[in-house]
Motif scaffolding. Structure first.
Motif, mmCIF file in Angstrom:
data_model
loop_
_atom_site.group_PDB
_atom_site.id
_atom_site.type_symbol
_atom_site.label_atom_id
_atom_site.label_comp_id
_atom_site.label_asym_id
_atom_site.label_seq_id
_atom_site.Cartn_x
_atom_site.Cartn_y
_atom_site.Cartn_z
ATOM 1 N N SER A 99 -25.938 44.675 19.780
ATOM 2 C CA SER A 99 -27.184 44.062 19.320
ATOM 3 C C SER A 99 -28.388 44.990 19.462
ATOM 4 C CB SER A 99 -27.458 42.775 20.116
ATOM 5 O OG SER A 99 -26.382 41.884 20.020
ATOM 6 N N LYS A 100 -28.137 46.205 19.984
ATOM 7 C CA LYS A 100 -29.184 47.213 20.193
ATOM 8 C C LYS A 100 -30.215 46.789 21.244
ATOM 9 C CE LYS A 100 -28.782 49.361 15.617
ATOM 10 N NZ LYS A 100 -27.547 48.691 15.213
ATOM 11 N N VAL A 101 -29.787 45.928 22.164
ATOM 12 C CA VAL A 101 -30.639 45.561 23.301
ATOM 13 C C VAL A 101 -30.651 46.686 24.316
ATOM 14 C CG1 VAL A 101 -30.903 43.959 25.233
ATOM 15 C CG2 VAL A 101 -30.292 43.091 22.977
ATOM 16 N N THR A 102 -29.522 47.342 24.491
ATOM 17 C CA THR A 102 -29.413 48.497 25.375
ATOM 18 C C THR A 102 -28.619 49.574 24.651
ATOM 19 O OG1 THR A 102 -28.809 49.227 27.605
ATOM 20 C CG2 THR A 102 -27.293 47.730 26.518
ATOM 21 N N LEU A 118 -27.347 36.054 19.607
ATOM 22 C CA LEU A 118 -27.735 34.984 20.524
ATOM 23 C C LEU A 118 -27.031 35.281 21.834
ATOM 24 C CD1 LEU A 118 -29.341 32.377 20.737
ATOM 25 C CD2 LEU A 118 -27.351 31.133 19.925
ATOM 26 N N LEU A 119 -27.741 35.990 22.729
ATOM 27 C CA LEU A 119 -27.112 36.520 23.936
ATOM 28 C C LEU A 119 -27.423 35.700 25.173
ATOM 29 C CD1 LEU A 119 -27.784 40.334 23.388
ATOM 30 C CD2 LEU A 119 -25.786 38.992 22.705
ATOM 31 N N GLU A 120 -28.654 35.314 25.352
ATOM 32 C CA GLU A 120 -29.062 34.530 26.512
ATOM 33 C C GLU A 120 -30.062 33.474 26.048
ATOM 34 O OE1 GLU A 120 -30.693 37.166 29.390
ATOM 35 O OE2 GLU A 120 -28.862 38.341 29.623
ATOM 36 N N VAL A 121 -30.186 32.433 26.846
ATOM 37 C CA VAL A 121 -31.132 31.363 26.493
ATOM 38 C C VAL A 121 -32.539 31.943 26.387
ATOM 39 C CG1 VAL A 121 -32.151 29.186 27.200
ATOM 40 C CG2 VAL A 121 -29.729 29.612 27.611
ATOM 41 N N GLY A 122 -33.157 31.785 25.217
ATOM 42 C CA GLY A 122 -34.524 32.249 25.035
ATOM 43 C C GLY A 122 -34.659 33.672 24.536
ATOM 44 N N THR A 123 -33.540 34.393 24.335
ATOM 45 C CA THR A 123 -33.614 35.767 23.864
ATOM 46 C C THR A 123 -34.284 35.823 22.496
ATOM 47 O OG1 THR A 123 -31.608 36.380 25.048
ATOM 48 C CG2 THR A 123 -32.279 37.811 23.260
ATOM 49 N N GLY A 124 -35.313 36.665 22.356
ATOM 50 C CA GLY A 124 -35.997 36.827 21.079
ATOM 51 C C GLY A 124 -37.080 35.801 20.814
ATOM 52 N N PHE A 136 -40.446 32.217 12.254
ATOM 53 C CA PHE A 136 -40.996 33.272 11.413
ATOM 54 C C PHE A 136 -40.946 34.631 12.112
ATOM 55 C CE2 PHE A 136 -42.708 29.661 9.091
ATOM 56 C CZ PHE A 136 -42.638 30.097 7.779
ATOM 57 N N LEU A 137 -41.174 34.637 13.429
ATOM 58 C CA LEU A 137 -41.109 35.887 14.190
ATOM 59 C C LEU A 137 -39.706 36.479 14.140
ATOM 60 C CD1 LEU A 137 -42.291 37.967 16.188
ATOM 61 C CD2 LEU A 137 -41.701 36.390 18.038
ATOM 62 N N ASN A 138 -38.693 35.654 14.378
ATOM 63 C CA ASN A 138 -37.317 36.141 14.367
ATOM 64 C C ASN A 138 -36.900 36.611 12.973
ATOM 65 O OD1 ASN A 138 -35.254 35.527 16.899
ATOM 66 N ND2 ASN A 138 -37.197 34.444 17.029
ATOM 67 N N GLY A 139 -37.348 35.889 11.959
ATOM 68 C CA GLY A 139 -37.038 36.302 10.599
ATOM 69 C C GLY A 139 -37.647 37.650 10.268
ATOM 70 N N ALA A 182 -32.508 28.484 18.652
ATOM 71 C CA ALA A 182 -32.136 29.894 18.547
ATOM 72 C C ALA A 182 -30.889 30.074 17.692
ATOM 73 C CB ALA A 182 -31.914 30.477 19.942
ATOM 74 N N PHE A 183 -29.903 29.190 17.870
ATOM 75 C CA PHE A 183 -28.687 29.298 17.054
ATOM 76 C C PHE A 183 -28.996 29.019 15.589
ATOM 77 C CE2 PHE A 183 -25.039 27.545 14.862
ATOM 78 C CZ PHE A 183 -24.073 28.505 15.114
ATOM 79 N N ALA A 184 -29.797 27.992 15.336
ATOM 80 C CA ALA A 184 -30.143 27.658 13.958
ATOM 81 C C ALA A 184 -30.848 28.825 13.276
ATOM 82 C CB ALA A 184 -31.026 26.409 13.929
ATOM 83 N N VAL A 185 -31.753 29.481 13.988
ATOM 84 C CA VAL A 185 -32.455 30.644 13.438
ATOM 85 C C VAL A 185 -31.462 31.763 13.126
ATOM 86 C CG1 VAL A 185 -34.087 32.490 13.997
ATOM 87 C CG2 VAL A 185 -34.661 30.122 14.532
ATOM 88 N N ALA A 186 -30.593 32.064 14.110
ATOM 89 C CA ALA A 186 -29.631 33.156 13.937
ATOM 90 C C ALA A 186 -28.654 32.879 12.797
ATOM 91 C CB ALA A 186 -28.870 33.381 15.240
ATOM 92 N N ALA A 187 -28.250 31.630 12.636
ATOM 93 C CA ALA A 187 -27.226 31.293 11.646
ATOM 94 C C ALA A 187 -27.787 31.172 10.232
ATOM 95 C CB ALA A 187 -26.537 29.988 12.043
ATOM 96 N N PHE A 188 -28.999 30.642 10.095
ATOM 97 C CA PHE A 188 -29.524 30.334 8.758
ATOM 98 C C PHE A 188 -30.328 31.468 8.133
ATOM 99 C CE2 PHE A 188 -28.345 26.075 9.919
ATOM 100 C CZ PHE A 188 -28.035 25.469 8.712
ATOM 101 N N LEU A 189 -30.710 32.470 8.913
ATOM 102 C CA LEU A 189 -31.484 33.570 8.342
ATOM 103 C C LEU A 189 -30.577 34.653 7.750
ATOM 104 C CD1 LEU A 189 -34.547 33.869 10.730
ATOM 105 C CD2 LEU A 189 -34.332 32.680 8.561
ATOM 106 N N GLU A 190 -29.365 34.283 7.440
ATOM 107 C CA GLU A 190 -28.418 35.068 6.659
ATOM 108 C C GLU A 190 -28.182 36.490 7.191
ATOM 109 O OE1 GLU A 190 -29.657 34.909 2.598
ATOM 110 O OE2 GLU A 190 -29.210 32.773 2.418
#
Length: 430
Positions: A99-102, A118-124, A136-139, A182-190
């Motif tokens: 995920s390029k976190v490290t 989606l790695l940890e609760v609240g990531t991103g 919008f920020l995550n997108g 967070a999951f909804a954002v990760a899954a629906f932003l294609e």
């Protein structure tokens, strides 16, 4: 000359990650200077030679440990790859690198397309921003335009079930609500590659089922790639097409998901029916009362790792007193191979008192008519004082055993994912 078309979307080559143990900042300046001096002279990093394997169950001599070592694999477009292994095997470290976190210490990761993780609760998520603003920020981080994000906004909010709180700062969300959004954002932003760590376990059962269904749609319907880490083996089996087993930071097995799950179970069963604990045993506690040995046997007094439903399981353990306590409490816990607790048996629950009269003592716990479904199970031991405020000794995953069949209760095939406890209640036609 045109390059040949390939459907490989992710390629990991000779990937390794080294960490330094101990407190942050202890002795790092001298080590950094040493590394810099080797680098300017064009020489290899001297600390890459001394790291030890990532075996959390044993003590080591080096301050450096390889969280991952020489990992190689490829993932095709539309594939769902399950990454499984014990706690500390390196799964989360691998996903953070992908995920390029490290960054990796050595090796490379080559990917094509957008990656959402989606790695940890609240990531991103920014805690001061509202749920809507975070979408919008995550997108934007994924490289999408405002118009693209807005076109998916209603679907994201509806799927997350957070309609009422979408204009509330995320810092006021529960962990379950945060994971939902967070999951909804990760899954629906294609994204082209969706990376999911164990975080879905935070959500309730209804949302977990909904999320697994969405991941199946993403891979099978949309042809996108999913990398999935979970201790829920039933979910891994139903969702994933291929699996990788990590052990002590190294890739132990790669193959079909059924083969990977079988390899994982075999690794857990690698120990014997009897073990002796010493100073090298991975344990925690005050050391006032310590376990010295552990063994298992059936109703025929045979030491074995294989049992049938209906058998007796006798667990025998030795303890050593390093103080003068007259009484203590001992607990024996049985968990599934993926560390889901099944039983915790305390002596006092059986109206048995642990009264000490010798320095070395032996006790046994016998489970009559074992009713666990076929699968692999592990035993953990805890000793402590009678108030429960102090743990004297805790040994996790000390020994393992497996249930192989229905024994004298049933000859039908019992799938491992069908349940945990076998029952044969009375049936009637009314």
């Amino acid at each position: 000359m045109t390059q040949p078309v390939t459907d490989t979307i992710l390629k990991v080559e000779n990937l390794s990650k080294q960490y330094r143990l101990g407190e942050v900042g202890t002795g790092t300046i001298s080590h950094d200077l040493n590394r810099w001096w080797h680098k300017v002279r064009g020489k290899e990093d001297p600390f890459l030679k001394i790291g030890e394997s990532n075996d959390r169950s044993s003590k080591g001599e080096s301050d450096y440990v390889w969280a991952l070592k020489d990992i190689n694999f490829e993932v095709k477009r539309g594939e769902v790859l399950g990454i499984i292994g014990k706690n500390g095997a390196g799964k989360s470290t691998l996903l953070k690198i992908l995920s390029k976190v490290t960054a990796p210490t050595t090796g490379s990761v080559k990917s094509r397309g957008r990656i959402a993780s989606l790695l940890e609760v609240g990531t991103g998520f920014h805690p001061e921003l509202t749920g809507r603003e975070n979408i919008f920020l995550n997108g934007a981080i994924l490289g999408m335009t405002k118009r693209e994000i807005a076109s998916k906004l209603d679907e994201i909010i509806e799927f997350s079930g957070c309609q009422r709180y979408v204009d509330t700062p995320v810092k006021r969300y529960s962990s379950g609500m945060t994971v939902r959004l967070a999951f909804a954002v990760a899954a629906f932003l294609e994204p082209d590659i969706l990376i999911i760590d164990e975080v879905l376990a935070v959500g309730d059962a209804e949302f977990q089922k909904k999320a697994l269904g969405k991941m199946q749609d993403i891979s099978r319907g949309d042809g996108r790639t999913v990398l999935f880490v979970s201790h829920n083996m039933a979910a891994v089996k139903s969702l994933c097409t291929r699996g990788i087993v990590l052990e002590n930071g190294k890739k132990k097995f790669e193959g079909t998901i059924d083969e990977a799950l079988s390899s994982y179970s075999d690794a857990i069963l690698a120990n014997s029916t009897e073990v002796v604990f010493d100073e090298n045993t991975n344990r925690t506690g005050s050391k006032k009362i310590q376990f010295t040995s552990l063994s298992i046997q059936n109703q025929n007094h045979i030491k074995t790792q294989e049992y049938s439903i209906g058998d007796d399981l006798k667990i025998t353990f030795g303890i050593r007193l390093n103080n003068d306590e007259a009484k203590s409490e001992i607990a024996v816990q049985i968990k599934t191979a993926d560390e889901l607790p099944i039983y915790q048996m305390l002596a006092r629950d059986s109206e048995f008192q642990i009264n000490h009269s010798q320095t070395a003592e032996t006790y046994s716990v016998t489970i009559r008519d074992l009713r666990l479904f076929p699968g692999v199970y592990v035993i953990s031991l805890t000793s402590g004082n009678t108030t429960g405020h102090e743990v004297h000794d805790f040994i996790d995953n000390a020994l393992s055993f497996q249930i192989t069949d229905g024994g004298h209760y049933t000859v039908r095939s019992l799938p491992k994912s069908a349940g945990l406890i076998f029952l044969n209640p009375e049936w009637q036609k009314l």
